[in-house]
Write a protein that holds these residues in place. Structure first.
Motif, mmCIF file in Angstrom:
data_model
loop_
_atom_site.group_PDB
_atom_site.id
_atom_site.type_symbol
_atom_site.label_atom_id
_atom_site.label_comp_id
_atom_site.label_asym_id
_atom_site.label_seq_id
_atom_site.Cartn_x
_atom_site.Cartn_y
_atom_site.Cartn_z
ATOM 1 N N GLY A 1 -5.065 -41.452 -80.832
ATOM 2 C CA GLY A 1 -4.674 -40.390 -81.718
ATOM 3 C C GLY A 1 -4.460 -40.963 -83.114
ATOM 4 N N ARG A 2 -4.503 -40.096 -84.120
ATOM 5 C CA ARG A 2 -4.332 -40.567 -85.488
ATOM 6 C C ARG A 2 -3.121 -39.907 -86.108
ATOM 7 N NH1 ARG A 2 -8.240 -43.722 -86.972
ATOM 8 N NH2 ARG A 2 -7.623 -43.656 -89.155
ATOM 9 N N VAL A 3 -2.500 -40.617 -87.029
ATOM 10 C CA VAL A 3 -1.289 -40.137 -87.676
ATOM 11 C C VAL A 3 -1.573 -39.913 -89.150
ATOM 12 C CG1 VAL A 3 1.097 -40.711 -88.298
ATOM 13 C CG2 VAL A 3 0.212 -41.314 -86.040
ATOM 14 N N ASP A 4 -1.164 -38.751 -89.666
ATOM 15 C CA ASP A 4 -1.290 -38.475 -91.097
ATOM 16 C C ASP A 4 -0.248 -39.280 -91.853
ATOM 17 O OD1 ASP A 4 -3.348 -36.631 -90.788
ATOM 18 O OD2 ASP A 4 -1.952 -35.003 -90.373
ATOM 19 N N MET A 5 -0.698 -39.948 -92.915
ATOM 20 C CA MET A 5 0.182 -40.782 -93.713
ATOM 21 C C MET A 5 0.081 -40.355 -95.175
ATOM 22 S SD MET A 5 1.259 -42.984 -91.356
ATOM 23 C CE MET A 5 1.803 -44.499 -92.120
ATOM 24 N N VAL A 6 1.103 -40.712 -95.957
ATOM 25 C CA VAL A 6 1.069 -40.449 -97.390
ATOM 26 C C VAL A 6 1.603 -41.667 -98.125
ATOM 27 C CG1 VAL A 6 3.352 -39.349 -97.427
ATOM 28 C CG2 VAL A 6 1.694 -38.832 -99.218
ATOM 29 N N CYS A 7 0.965 -41.987 -99.231
ATOM 30 C CA CYS A 7 1.379 -43.118 -100.068
ATOM 31 C C CYS A 7 1.630 -42.589 -101.482
ATOM 32 C CB CYS A 7 0.302 -44.194 -100.084
ATOM 33 S SG CYS A 7 0.685 -45.607 -101.148
ATOM 34 N N ALA A 8 2.736 -43.005 -102.103
ATOM 35 C CA ALA A 8 3.115 -42.517 -103.429
ATOM 36 C C ALA A 8 2.355 -43.243 -104.532
ATOM 37 C CB ALA A 8 4.628 -42.652 -103.625
ATOM 38 N N PRO B 1 -10.721 -44.411 -103.781
ATOM 39 C CA PRO B 1 -10.756 -44.630 -102.322
ATOM 40 C C PRO B 1 -10.953 -46.074 -101.895
ATOM 41 C CG PRO B 1 -11.909 -42.614 -102.844
ATOM 42 C CD PRO B 1 -11.552 -43.243 -104.164
ATOM 43 N N LYS B 2 -11.925 -46.778 -102.468
ATOM 44 C CA LYS B 2 -12.176 -48.152 -102.040
ATOM 45 C C LYS B 2 -10.979 -49.037 -102.358
ATOM 46 C CE LYS B 2 -15.305 -52.068 -102.484
ATOM 47 N NZ LYS B 2 -14.174 -53.017 -102.597
ATOM 48 N N ARG B 3 -10.424 -48.888 -103.567
ATOM 49 C CA ARG B 3 -9.298 -49.728 -103.950
ATOM 50 C C ARG B 3 -8.089 -49.451 -103.069
ATOM 51 N NH1 ARG B 3 -6.057 -50.144 -109.714
ATOM 52 N NH2 ARG B 3 -5.363 -52.299 -109.433
ATOM 53 N N PHE B 4 -7.923 -48.175 -102.709
ATOM 54 C CA PHE B 4 -6.788 -47.836 -101.858
ATOM 55 C C PHE B 4 -6.929 -48.473 -100.478
ATOM 56 C CE2 PHE B 4 -4.561 -45.224 -98.773
ATOM 57 C CZ PHE B 4 -3.281 -45.198 -99.327
ATOM 58 N N VAL C 1 -8.297 -47.330 -91.538
ATOM 59 C CA VAL C 1 -7.869 -46.414 -92.592
ATOM 60 C C VAL C 1 -8.969 -45.376 -92.818
ATOM 61 C CG1 VAL C 1 -7.017 -46.218 -94.958
ATOM 62 C CG2 VAL C 1 -6.610 -48.327 -93.660
ATOM 63 N N GLN C 2 -8.677 -44.139 -92.511
ATOM 64 C CA GLN C 2 -9.687 -43.081 -92.620
ATOM 65 C C GLN C 2 -9.102 -41.846 -93.302
ATOM 66 O OE1 GLN C 2 -11.837 -42.199 -89.024
ATOM 67 N NE2 GLN C 2 -11.842 -44.317 -88.347
ATOM 68 N N HIS C 3 -10.001 -40.877 -93.567
ATOM 69 C CA HIS C 3 -9.612 -39.603 -94.178
ATOM 70 C C HIS C 3 -8.813 -39.808 -95.464
ATOM 71 C CE1 HIS C 3 -9.874 -38.830 -89.735
ATOM 72 N NE2 HIS C 3 -10.713 -37.920 -90.178
ATOM 73 N N VAL C 4 -9.263 -40.777 -96.267
ATOM 74 C CA VAL C 4 -8.565 -41.102 -97.513
ATOM 75 C C VAL C 4 -8.835 -40.015 -98.551
ATOM 76 C CG1 VAL C 4 -8.370 -42.759 -99.404
ATOM 77 C CG2 VAL C 4 -8.672 -43.571 -97.054
ATOM 78 N N THR D 1 -1.691 -40.452 -102.379
ATOM 79 C CA THR D 1 -2.901 -40.528 -101.552
ATOM 80 C C THR D 1 -2.535 -40.239 -100.112
ATOM 81 O OG1 THR D 1 -3.936 -42.173 -102.993
ATOM 82 C CG2 THR D 1 -4.767 -42.019 -100.745
ATOM 83 N N THR D 2 -3.288 -39.351 -99.478
ATOM 84 C CA THR D 2 -3.097 -39.095 -98.054
ATOM 85 C C THR D 2 -4.199 -39.807 -97.278
ATOM 86 O OG1 THR D 2 -4.389 -37.055 -98.193
ATOM 87 C CG2 THR D 2 -2.012 -36.865 -98.454
ATOM 88 N N PHE D 3 -3.875 -40.241 -96.067
ATOM 89 C CA PHE D 3 -4.830 -40.966 -95.233
ATOM 90 C C PHE D 3 -4.346 -40.927 -93.800
ATOM 91 C CE2 PHE D 3 -1.567 -43.893 -96.516
ATOM 92 C CZ PHE D 3 -1.442 -44.849 -95.513
#
Length: 554
Positions: A445-452, A461-464, A479-482, A489-491
């Motif tokens: 399963g995948r978890v939605d994440m957020v970075c400030a 995207p690539k740098r993130f 790391v997907q769905h960036v 940034t959500t991923f």
């Protein structure tokens, strides 16, 4: 050269070419044929798959063959039996009225049939290394009077480990033969073979010295293996202009997938090594005329297909190696026209696809499958366009009286809706489609994440991805769905790695940059850690500079 007459071919061969509908030589044919007919040097020929390499060497072989010799005058080695059959059938179809026997010799066919055919005499033998060596050891095949020794798909020969077999076969061949080698690539291993097996040779390339700007967009969709066929239909449905190849692993798969597509109403045909030459040509002619717009093909069977206007190539099944992947996807995006290459993968195939992409130097993006709403919208646009085309034409006057009767009884909208339902059934309504479940790598399963951190902090995207993988010490494919936004940034990451990513990134940066995203985002909800406001900018982080250099090579 613009026609075959200029190449120096005989009238017999020209008649055969005309009967097959060939009018102009391809670049590799125009380069190779005159040199083989008039020169004496060995040749290494390079051209993309599907550009007529078989005829480039097959026509000179036929011209050089002497009728009634009852000995092998040319030997052609291929890496697979399917290709041996295809090459033999193609050369045999080009001989016209010339009395030349072309014999395919490969493993998997009864040996006694081959022994009988060889006793009767063969002028051109096309075979796989293992079975050719078998006949040489038995004494049923002699190659000491060859005019031509040809190595077809030399790069595949290298990849499949046949170099030692080729060396053993050549030990039985006469020294004064001409050696030809054809390959889609000219890497170091291929050129090493040329230096070892050839004498005075020249390299003929139908490819430009500088690579063209890639016109093929590479994407992949991920789904459960049980949804793979449904995903293929979704891909085709979302693109009304779909005209392309669908690659599968085996001949049985080609038949099965083509049959299922046909039952769904798609104009599809299978093409593979079990088809005879007449049936193959019939299918290809129908495809070029767009009577069928989908060819379900195996790799070997697709090698003789050269259609410049393909809009899509779909990897229904991934190939075994990066080189085959390049060969497949290179069939679209040609002649200045853009194309799309789509790979359908199950979660367990994600790492394999990433290896292929890195090895091939290909940038490939993950995209969600087209939504049901997108498919329906696309189909409705197509229907509207077709109706507008009918409006502009004459010939529907016979239906006006019936239309008037219908409109007298019912409202116009209801009449049109009923006619659409009658014509398209469930095709234009959401209930006619099955949802395809989203899955993650290796079934996790995948978890939605957020970075400030976002575009305001210098992120893209690539740098993130480089930042997260370097800080959290995880693989890039985790790391997907960036989605990089202005202030954040959500991923997503696999569930098993979510806490580790939060701990490692926040610990290294000294501030709560990363957190789990809430399922339902409400105004005022914190995304940057405890006490942080949505989109809060960490002190000293504009523009953002990672503490350590991001991982390179992605």
């Amino acid at each position: 050269m613009t026609n075959f007459q200029e190449l120096g071919l005989s009238d017999t061969i020209l008649t055969a070419l005309k009967s097959k509908g060939f009018t102009a030589p391809t670049p590799i044919q125009a380069l190779t044929i005159p040199r083989l007919l008039s020169g004496s040097r060995d040749i290494v020929g390079r051209a993309r798959t599907g550009t007529g390499k078989t005829a480039a060497f097959g026509l000179p072989v036929l011209e050089a063959a002497v009728e009634g010799e009852r000995r092998v005058q040319s030997l052609i080695l291929t890496p697979t039996r399917e290709l041996a059959i295809q090459v033999a059938e193609e050369i045999d179809s080009l001989k016209g009225g010339k009395r030349i026997r072309v014999l395919p010799v490969y493993g998997g066919q009864a040996i006694h049939l081959q022994l009988k055919a060889l006793r009767h005499g063969a002028d051109v033998v096309v075979g796989t290394p293992g079975r050719i060596m078998d006949h040489l050891e038995r004494g049923s095949l002699r190659i000491d009077h060859l005019s031509y020794f040809i190595l077809d798909e030399a790069d595949e020969m290298c990849n499949m480990g046949f170099v030692d077999d080729v060396r053993s076969i050549l030990a039985s061949a006469n020294e004064d033969r001409r050696t030809l080698m054809f390959s889609a690539t000219m890497d170091r291993q291929v050129m090493a073979i040329a230096s070892e097996f050839m004498h005075d040779f020249e390299v003929l390339s139908a490819e430009p010295e500088t690579a063209d700007v890639p016109l093929t967009r590479q994407v992949f969709h991920e789904m459960a293996n049980s949804d793979r066929f449904e995903a293929l239909c979704r891909v085709i449905d979302a693109r009304p202009d779909f005209y392309g190849l669908v690659f599968v692993r085996t001949r049985a798969d080609a038949d099965k997938v083509a049959e299922r597509l046909t039952l769904r109403g798609y104009p599809a045909e299978p093409i593979h090594g079990d088809l005879n030459q007449n049936r193959r040509e019939q299918i290809l002619n129908g495809f070029r005329a767009r009577k069928a717009t989908i060819l379900v093909a195996t790799d070997v069977a697709a090698r003789g297909i050269d259609v410049p206007d393909l809009t899509h190539v779909v990897n229904f099944a991934l190939p075994q190696d990066p080189q085959t992947f390049v060969h497949r996807t290179g069939r679209t995006g040609r002649a200045g026209k853009k194309g799309v290459a789509i790979s359908l993968i199950a979660p367990s195939e994600f790492r394999k696809l990433m290896f292929i992409a890195r090895s091939s130097g290909i940038n490939i993006d993950k995209e969600p499958l087209p939504r049901i709403e997108d498919v329906i919208h696309s189909k409705k646009r197509k229907v509207a366009a077709e109706l507008n085309a009918i409006f502009e034409k004459e010939g529907h006057d016979d239906y006006l009286a019936m239309a008037g009767d219908l409109l007298n009884d019912k409202p116009a909208e209801m009449v049109v809706a009923a006619l659409l339902r009658h014509a398209f059934g469930e095709e234009l309504v959401k209930s006619g489609y099955r949802e395809i479940k989203t899955v993650g790598p290796m079934g996790q399963g995948r978890v939605d994440m957020v970075c400030a951190l976002g575009r305001a902090h210098g992120m893209h995207p690539k740098r993130f991805v480089d930042f997260i993988t370097s800080a959290a010490k995880i693989k890039s494919w985790s790391v997907q769905h960036v989605r990089v936004q202005g202030e954040r940034t959500t991923f997503t990451v696999p569930a098993a790695e979510a806490d580790m990513v939060i701990d490692r990134v926040n610990s290294r940066e000294g501030s709560p940059l990363v957190s789990r995203a809430a399922q339902k985002r409400k105004p005022g909800r914190n995304y940057g850690g405890k006490g942080a406001k949505p989109g809060a900018k960490p002190a000293g982080k504009r523009p953002f500079k990672p503490r350590r250099k991001p991982a390179q090579g992605r």
